[in-house]
Every structure is written in structure tokens, then in C-alpha cells.
Design a protein around this motif. Sequence first.
Motif, short mmCIF file in Angstrom:
data_model
loop_
_atom_site.label_atom_id
_atom_site.label_comp_id
_atom_site.label_asym_id
_atom_site.label_seq_id
_atom_site.Cartn_x
_atom_site.Cartn_y
_atom_site.Cartn_z
N SER A 28 -11.42 3.25 -0.40
CA SER A 28 -10.49 4.38 -0.34
C SER A 28 -9.29 4.17 -1.26
N LEU A 29 -8.94 2.91 -1.56
CA LEU A 29 -7.85 2.67 -2.51
C LEU A 29 -8.25 3.10 -3.92
N LEU B 58 0.82 -1.21 0.00
CA LEU B 58 0.00 0.00 0.00
C LEU B 58 0.86 1.26 0.00
N ALA B 59 1.97 1.24 0.72
CA ALA B 59 2.88 2.39 0.71
C ALA B 59 3.49 2.58 -0.68
N LEU C 108 1.64 6.82 -6.86
CA LEU C 108 0.59 7.78 -7.21
C LEU C 108 1.05 9.21 -6.91
N ARG C 109 1.71 9.38 -5.78
CA ARG C 109 2.20 10.72 -5.41
C ARG C 109 3.18 11.24 -6.45
N ALA D 145 1.65 2.45 -10.84
CA ALA D 145 0.70 2.36 -9.74
C ALA D 145 -0.45 1.42 -10.09
N ASP E 110 -7.98 6.72 -4.01
CA ASP E 110 -6.60 7.21 -4.13
C ASP E 110 -6.11 7.16 -5.58
N ARG F 299 0.77 4.15 -2.93
CA ARG F 299 0.54 5.58 -2.64
C ARG F 299 1.72 6.45 -3.07
N GLU F 300 2.93 5.94 -2.93
CA GLU F 300 4.10 6.72 -3.35
C GLU F 300 4.17 6.83 -4.87
#
Length: 137
Positions: free
Chosen positions: A70-71, A38-39, A45-46, A53, A74, A42-43
Motif C-alpha cells: 500500500s505504500l 509514514l505520516a 505526497l499530499r 517524498a 500511495d 503521506r503528507e
Amino acid sequence: MAKGAINAIQTIKRAHKSSSTTPDYSPILSRLLKSDLLATLRELLRQDHCALALHTFSTVRSKYNNPDLSLYADVAPALARNRMVEDLNRLICDLETDCGGGGIQCDDKGLIGLIKAVIGADRRESTVRIYESVEMI
């Protein structure tokens, strides 16, 4: 961020840069713990590495049978921001599939974020599909 996630991101990016075809990322991603996976998602995506991703998100969906709404929330804004509308539409189709099995964990914040991203990308049909999918829960 955990060391496992950092290493996975570096390995995936290296494989992506060095290959002329799309490499198979699943051996890298499937070894990660859920928190590292998950980290990593999210990274990526960031950093707007949406294609990478999406591979990570696919691994999350296949490895854990009940993805959290919520995923999806995101992933959707990143796809919309990068004008990846076909991938956004496919994400919503995946959501329908996951909802059909009753596996989505629905929360108001995730639902609002997802709808906001899809409306912002002017994806009317996908917005309707979200509402229909959530009603099945």
C-alpha cells in the motif's frame, strides 16, 4: 498528525529550499518513529512534494525490511500525477527488488491502487513488471 512528523516536514522543506544541491535527509528521517515517518511520507505526497517524498520512501524501505504494498500504491499516483515517469519506473524496479526477497506484504487494495496508477500513467512495461513481481510472492 504527530508533532514529530510536522517538525520533520518543516525541516526537510527548509533544507530543500536553502540548498543548491540535494541535501542528505537521512539524519532527519532516520530518527523518526515508524508512525511519524509514514505520516511524513503521506503528507509530502499530499502536498505533491514528490522528490522529498521519494527520499522519505527510501528511508522507509531501508529502515523497515518488509514495506507494505500500500505504500507503493500511495507513492505511484503522486508520481504519475506529476509526470515523474522515470521515478515511477524506478519505484516499480524497487518493488521487484523487494518482492525478490519475499518481503512485500501484498494486499488486494494496495495492488489495485498501484496497478491503477501505473496504467493511468501509461506505463505498460511497469504494469507487466508488477504482475510478474506479485507472482513471486
